[in-house]
Structures are given as structure tokens and as C-alpha cells.
Scaffold this motif. Structure first.
Motif, PDB file in Angstrom:
ATOM      1  N   GLU A 141     -32.025  -2.899  32.654  1.00 16.08           N
ATOM      2  CA  GLU A 141     -31.234  -2.445  31.680  1.00 16.08           C
ATOM      3  C   GLU A 141     -31.559  -3.008  30.204  1.00 16.08           C
ATOM      4  OE1 GLU A 141     -26.534  -1.727  30.205  1.00 16.08           O
ATOM      5  OE2 GLU A 141     -27.109  -2.867  32.363  1.00 16.08           O
ATOM      6  N   ASP A 142     -31.739  -2.426  29.105  1.00  9.28           N
ATOM      7  CA  ASP A 142     -31.885  -3.056  27.786  1.00  9.28           C
ATOM      8  C   ASP A 142     -30.568  -3.579  27.268  1.00  9.28           C
ATOM      9  OD1 ASP A 142     -32.568  -4.056  25.283  1.00  9.28           O
ATOM     10  OD2 ASP A 142     -32.940  -1.866  24.692  1.00  9.28           O
ATOM     11  N   THR A 143     -30.281  -4.850  27.742  1.00  7.25           N
ATOM     12  CA  THR A 143     -29.028  -5.543  27.279  1.00  7.25           C
ATOM     13  C   THR A 143     -28.793  -5.679  25.876  1.00  7.25           C
ATOM     14  OG1 THR A 143     -29.496  -7.492  27.930  1.00  7.25           O
ATOM     15  CG2 THR A 143     -28.294  -6.278  29.616  1.00  7.25           C
TER      16      THR A 143
END
Length: 231
Positions: free
Chosen positions: A210-212
Motif C-alpha cells: 500500500e502506498d501509505t
């Protein structure tokens, strides 16, 4: 073509550094009889990884020096069990780095995508890795012939994502931010660093993380072969 130049990250984008490091750590675990302190290699590997990743994060933020990283990862991994001198920890680290540089595991699809890209683009590497091992790693992995040059944080004194290393690469490659694209696996160093100075990015994300950071990379790919749909 929109781009003329491609900057690649090296570790875990081209070279399978995670696998190479794990293989060498198991050798070190056996050769230095670390089983006296950790009952299994997996126990040691888990501890070492946690410490090493934390130290690399600090190093990439320029909070600690290269020497502190090099001596700290083994020293901290063993300090709960035994006293280890700076000289001993550096000796272990240097042995580890020397062995890693001789490993030849690469990311799946590397040679095919480089063969595809090289006739069409100028290819370069930008890496936070250490001067004393990165060139050896590239050569031993059989990748040196694909790249016009390699730009290391050691050359400029700042690590990705600092703008200085990207600006240095732009100058040395005689290109502009709008004419190039950055390909890398690390959202914080490769993607954010490139984005901050106006370079488009391809996030190599094989584990579908996930692209946090929520920065929305220009492109995202799961395999290196997917780059063909972009370039």
C-alpha cells in the motif's frame, strides 16, 4: 518519445539484494557460530532485519553516518548476548559486504527489460549503496554493460530522497527533469525523491504494498516486464 533518459534504483529493483543478503547472513550465522546466541537462523535474521532496516532509514535521512550503520547492525544484533567491539563488528560487516557483492541473484526479468530499454534510452543508476561494493555488485550480476554511469550517494554526500543526489545525476547525465523518469522499489527514497524535483516515476511494487505516503506515483508496476506498457 516523451523520455530520453531512465534512472534506475539498484538494490531490490535490479539486484535481488534481499535474497543475496539473506543467503550471506546464513553463511555469517554459521561461520561466526552465532547459533551460540540465537537458536535458529530465522531468529537471528528477524532481529538483524529489524535493526538493519531501522539503521538504513536513519542513514537515508542523514541522521547517522555510513560508519555508524556498518558497525551498528551486527553490534546491535548481538549486544543482548555478548560484548562485541567496534573492530569486531566492522570486521563482521566487511566480511558480510564482501560476500554480498559476489552474489549474482537479480530480480526476475531484469535482463529482458534492460535489453528492451537500452537501444531506446540512456540508462543510469542512482543508488544509496556504498561505493566499495556497488560497482562490484553491478559487475558480478552482469549488468554493467547496460548503464552509461552509476551515481552513488557516496559521490555527493547526500542520500535519496535528498534533491542533491537527483540534481547531481541530472547534471552528469546532461538531461532535465522533464526528459527522464525514475524507476525504483522504495516509495520514500526513489519515488518521493524523484517527484520532489519534478521527475516522473515508476514505482516497482512486486508485493503490491500500500502506498501509505499517498503521493500517487506517475506509474506503478508489479513486474519489470510491465514497464514495456509505459516505455
Amino acid at each position: 518519445m516523451k523520455y530520453t533518459t531512465i534512472f534506475f534504483d539498484l538494490d531490490d529493483t535490479l539486484i535481488d539484494t534481499a535474497l543475496n543478503s539473506k543467503q550471506v547472513l546464513e553463511e555469517v550465522y554459521n561461520d561466526y557460530t552465532i547459533d551460540k546466541y540465537y537458536p535458529s537462523f530465522n531468529d537471528f535474521y528477524t532481529k538483524y532485519q529489524s535493526i538493519n532496516l531501522h539503521l538504513w532509514d536513519q542513514y537515508e535521512q542523514n541522521l547517522i553516518s555510513k560508519e555508524e550503520l556498518k558497525k551498528g547492525r551486527f553490534e546491535q544484533s548481538l549486544r543482548d548476548f555478548t560484548s562485541i567491539s567496534t573492530e569486531q563488528s566492522l570486521e563482521m560487516n566487511n566480511d558480510f559486504m564482501g560476500r554480498v557483492s559476489n552474489k549474482k541473484n537479480i530480480i526476475e526479468g531484469v535482463e529482458n527489460i534492460l535489453e528492451y530499454l537500452q537501444p531506446k534510452y540512456h540508462l543510469y543508476i542512482i543508488s544509496n549503496g556504498f561505493l566499495e561494493v556497488q560497482d562490484k555488485k553491478i559487475k558480478n550480476a552482469g549488468l554493467d554493460s547496460y548503464f552509461k554511469d552509476v551515481f552513488l550517494s557516496d559521490h555527493v554526500g547526500k542520500n535519496k530522497p535528498h534533491p542533491l543526489i537527483f540534481n547531481y545525476a541530472l547534471k552528469e547525465a546532461n538531461t532535465t527533469s522533464t526528459d527522464c523518469i525514475m524507476i525504483g522499489d522504495n516509495i520514500n527514497t526513489d519515488i518521493i525523491g524523484a517527484k520532489n524535483i519534478g521527475i516522473d516515476q515508476i514505482w516497482f511494487n512486486p508485493k503490491s504494498m500500500e502506498d501509505t505516503s499517498h503521493i500517487a506515483p506517475t506509474y506503478t508496476v508489479k513486474t519489470l516486464n510491465d514497464i514495456r506498457t509505459i516505455l
